[in-house]
Design a protein around this motif. Structure first.
Motif, short mmCIF file in Angstrom:
data_model
loop_
_atom_site.label_atom_id
_atom_site.label_comp_id
_atom_site.label_asym_id
_atom_site.label_seq_id
_atom_site.Cartn_x
_atom_site.Cartn_y
_atom_site.Cartn_z
N GLU A 71 0.83 -1.20 0.00
CA GLU A 71 0.00 0.00 0.00
C GLU A 71 0.87 1.26 0.00
O GLU A 71 0.57 2.23 -0.71
CB GLU A 71 -0.94 0.02 1.21
CG GLU A 71 -1.83 1.25 1.22
CD GLU A 71 -2.89 1.23 2.30
OE1 GLU A 71 -3.32 2.32 2.72
OE2 GLU A 71 -3.28 0.12 2.73
N GLU A 112 -7.28 -4.20 0.50
CA GLU A 112 -8.10 -4.41 1.69
C GLU A 112 -8.76 -5.78 1.67
O GLU A 112 -8.92 -6.43 2.72
CB GLU A 112 -9.15 -3.31 1.81
CG GLU A 112 -9.93 -3.34 3.11
CD GLU A 112 -9.04 -3.25 4.34
OE1 GLU A 112 -9.39 -3.90 5.35
OE2 GLU A 112 -8.00 -2.54 4.30
N ARG A 115 -6.27 -8.08 2.99
CA ARG A 115 -6.17 -7.93 4.45
C ARG A 115 -7.32 -8.70 5.12
O ARG A 115 -7.13 -9.35 6.14
CB ARG A 115 -6.23 -6.45 4.83
CG ARG A 115 -4.98 -5.66 4.56
CD ARG A 115 -4.96 -4.40 5.42
NE ARG A 115 -3.77 -3.60 5.14
CZ ARG A 115 -3.75 -2.51 4.37
NH1 ARG A 115 -4.87 -2.09 3.79
NH2 ARG A 115 -2.62 -1.85 4.18
N GLN A 116 -8.50 -8.57 4.53
CA GLN A 116 -9.65 -9.25 5.11
C GLN A 116 -9.43 -10.76 5.10
O GLN A 116 -9.86 -11.46 6.03
CB GLN A 116 -10.91 -8.88 4.32
CG GLN A 116 -12.19 -9.39 4.93
CD GLN A 116 -13.41 -8.71 4.34
OE1 GLN A 116 -13.47 -7.49 4.25
NE2 GLN A 116 -14.39 -9.49 3.93
N LEU A 135 -14.87 -5.65 -2.63
CA LEU A 135 -13.46 -5.29 -2.48
C LEU A 135 -12.55 -6.13 -3.37
O LEU A 135 -11.58 -5.63 -3.93
CB LEU A 135 -13.02 -5.47 -1.02
CG LEU A 135 -13.67 -4.58 0.03
CD1 LEU A 135 -13.25 -5.05 1.42
CD2 LEU A 135 -13.28 -3.13 -0.17
#
Length: 288
Positions: A71, A112, A115-116, A135
């Motif tokens: 990121e 994201e 990440r989830q 997402l």
């Protein structure tokens, strides 16, 4: 990493597109593949990608740290300040971002989603899973529309339906592989409805309840593909053929699942090239 594009259910950057589009789409694919490989722990061994992202080689398997570093590198892509992005795939992304005036949000959504994946491995309801697809999948279609200069609110809506459908198709094909990663992308409410347990999903072949569950999920994905398919007829020329390829890839994959009698546990059913070509023609005729 980019050579995996040939193994997707749908064409990533086919030969018939203008060269600039192909280069931009491959840049997007490189980013998406890098994010997914980080999230799935599938980076090349040796820690080279960690080093390229500014981390110690020993942190090659620290997925949250790698996603944070990615990121940070993404923000460098969108910044005019030196230094520029560190990872070569991110440097390749820069010209595409500038040429097509892309925004950070779709890229951040993909990060994201991964990440989830580090926090959530089960989804209680279809609504929860659809929010994850918002997402993990929908940003890709929005980026394709951005690269081709064809984005509009209605096209984004149709694209979102197609992309969510394609993500669901992938989940259907990869039930066994996902379970091996301790992930289940079939909603718990659906497992309960069909009387399916995770032990059933771990079996070498699918019993009747699992087949019925997969048929239900496949029908849902097919309806979403049908909902989004008018996107194909809303554009012209080579882009129309590309989008038909996306829809056809999902439909041909669902046909392969049906041909396997909805038994996806032995391995992901894959469409043949001939079935894909036939479905491209059918989609063009249907949406013409």
């Amino acid at each position: 990493m980019l050579d995996q594009a040939a193994h997707e259910n749908f064409p990533v950057a086919p030969f018939f597109l203008p060269r600039a589009w192909r280069a931009d789409l491959m840049a997007l694919y490189g980013f998406a593949r890098l994010v997914d490989d980080i999230g799935d722990g599938d980076l090349a061994p040796g820690g080279g990608d960690a080093v390229l992202l500014g981390l110690d080689r020993e942190r090659y398997d620290d997925r949250p740290a790698l996603l944070d570093a990615l990121e940070a590198d993404l923000h460098r892509v969108f910044s005019d300040r030196a230094p520029g992005p560190k990872h070569p795939l991110m440097r390749r992304l820069g010209p595409t971002v500038r040429r097509c005036a892309l925004t950070p949000e779709p890229f951040l959504g993909l990060i994201e989603a991964n990440r989830q994946d580090q926090r959530i491995s089960r989804y209680a309801t279809y609504g929860d899973l659809a929010a994850y697809c918002e997402l993990s999948a929908n940003p890709v279609g929005r980026l394709v529309l951005g690269v081709t200069g064809t984005s509009s609110p209605e096209r984004v809506r149709l694209s979102d339906a197609i992309c969510t459908a394609l993500q669901l198709v992938e989940h259907i094909q990869d039930v066994a592989e996902d379970l091996g990663r301790d992930r289940v992308y079939l909603p718990a409410e659906d497992l309960k409805r069909f009387g399916v347990t995770e032990d059933d999903l771990a079996a070498p072949s699918a019993g009747a309840p699992v087949r019925a569950l997969i048929a239900f999920e496949a029908e849902r994905a097919g309806r979403l593909l049908d909902e989004g398919a008018p996107l194909v007829g809303s554009v012209q020329g080579r882009l129309r053929l590309l989008l038909a390829g996306f829809v056809a890839g999902g439909r041909a994959a669902l046909q392969a699942v049906a041909a396997a009698d909805h038994d996806v546990l032995a391995g992901p059913p894959k469409p043949t090239r001939l079935s894909l070509l036939r479905e491209v023609g059918a989609t063009l005729r249907r949406e013409g």
